[in-house]
Design a protein around this motif. Structure first.
Motif, short mmCIF file in Angstrom:
data_model
loop_
_atom_site.label_atom_id
_atom_site.label_comp_id
_atom_site.label_asym_id
_atom_site.label_seq_id
_atom_site.Cartn_x
_atom_site.Cartn_y
_atom_site.Cartn_z
N HIS A 119 75.12 -98.24 27.76
CA HIS A 119 74.18 -98.05 28.90
C HIS A 119 73.17 -96.60 28.10
N TYR A 120 72.05 -97.10 28.20
CA TYR A 120 70.99 -96.15 27.47
C TYR A 120 70.65 -95.26 28.59
N THR A 121 70.12 -93.83 28.25
CA THR A 121 69.85 -92.72 29.01
C THR A 121 68.43 -92.52 28.57
N SER A 122 68.30 -92.41 27.33
CA SER A 122 66.83 -91.99 26.81
C SER A 122 66.67 -92.56 25.20
N SER A 123 65.52 -92.43 24.97
CA SER A 123 65.24 -92.50 23.27
C SER A 123 64.22 -91.62 23.14
N LYS A 124 64.47 -91.20 21.67
CA LYS A 124 63.40 -90.19 21.11
C LYS A 124 62.52 -90.95 20.09
N VAL A 125 61.53 -90.75 20.07
CA VAL A 125 60.63 -91.34 19.01
C VAL A 125 59.71 -90.40 18.19
N THR A 126 59.52 -90.65 17.02
CA THR A 126 58.75 -89.76 16.09
C THR A 126 57.89 -90.80 15.11
N VAL A 127 56.82 -90.36 14.71
CA VAL A 127 55.97 -91.19 13.80
C VAL A 127 55.65 -90.16 12.76
N GLY A 128 55.90 -90.89 11.45
CA GLY A 128 55.50 -90.23 10.24
C GLY A 128 54.43 -91.06 9.63
N LYS A 129 54.28 -90.55 8.31
CA LYS A 129 53.08 -91.40 7.63
C LYS A 129 53.06 -92.84 7.63
N ASN A 130 54.22 -93.40 7.12
CA ASN A 130 54.22 -94.98 7.01
C ASN A 130 55.64 -95.39 7.85
N ILE A 131 55.92 -94.79 8.99
CA ILE A 131 57.19 -95.02 9.63
C ILE A 131 57.12 -94.46 11.27
N ILE A 132 57.92 -95.40 11.96
CA ILE A 132 58.10 -94.89 13.38
C ILE A 132 59.65 -94.91 13.33
N GLU A 133 60.20 -93.78 13.90
CA GLU A 133 61.77 -93.56 14.16
C GLU A 133 61.96 -93.70 15.81
N LYS A 134 62.85 -94.54 16.14
CA LYS A 134 63.39 -94.42 17.40
C LYS A 134 65.07 -94.07 17.36
N ILE A 135 65.50 -93.28 18.23
CA ILE A 135 66.72 -93.08 18.19
C ILE A 135 67.13 -92.98 19.95
#
Length: 144
Positions: A119-135
């Motif tokens: 059961h997901y409640t949220s996600s955090k995203v960040t953008v780097g030079k050549n990468i997208i991160e999703k937690i």
């Protein structure tokens, strides 16, 4: 014959060049950084890097600031946003995220790699030079 700007750089006319660049509006100054590596280095080092000029530049930067508004159609409740000059990434409460083209607002990719039974409640995203991160944050069905 070389252009006058090249000659000014060659003759080390730093004070004149500083005054020339500082007289430009901030948008034109930004575009000047794209002319050549020499111009970019000079502007970064001798204009933006000058302690005497920097406070006035910051004031002008805020004065000249023109926000760009882009309407996006999102598919859920947004919990996180990250962007750079090309993309905007929105993280949602269901643990997924979408990647949008910064210029058009078009959705160009979706990260929907969630696990069954969580059961997901949220996600955090960040953008780097050549990468997208999703937690993604959540708990399994049993509440752990």
């Amino acid at each position: 014959m070389r252009d006058i700007m090249s000659e000014l750089f060659k003759w080390d006319q730093d004070i004149f060049l500083q005054n020339l660049f500082i007289s430009l509006d901030t948008n034109t100054l930004r575009r000047c950084c794209e002319v050549s590596e020499l111009w970019r280095e000079f502007i970064n080092r001798r204009v933006w890097g000058c302690a005497r000029l920097r406070p006035g530049l910051i004031v002008r930067l805020w004065r000249d600031f023109e926000p760009v508004q882009q309407e996006l159609v999102v598919r859920g409740s947004v919990t996180s946003i990250a962007c750079d000059d090309q993309i905007m990434v929105c993280g949602y409460t269901n643990g997924t995220c979408e990647v949008f083209n910064e210029e058009t607002g078009e959705c160009i990719d979706t990260f929907d790699d969630n696990e069954e039974g969580v059961h997901y409640t949220s996600s955090k995203v960040t953008v780097g030079k050549n990468i997208i991160e999703k937690i993604s944050y959540g708990s399994d069905i049993s509440g752990r």
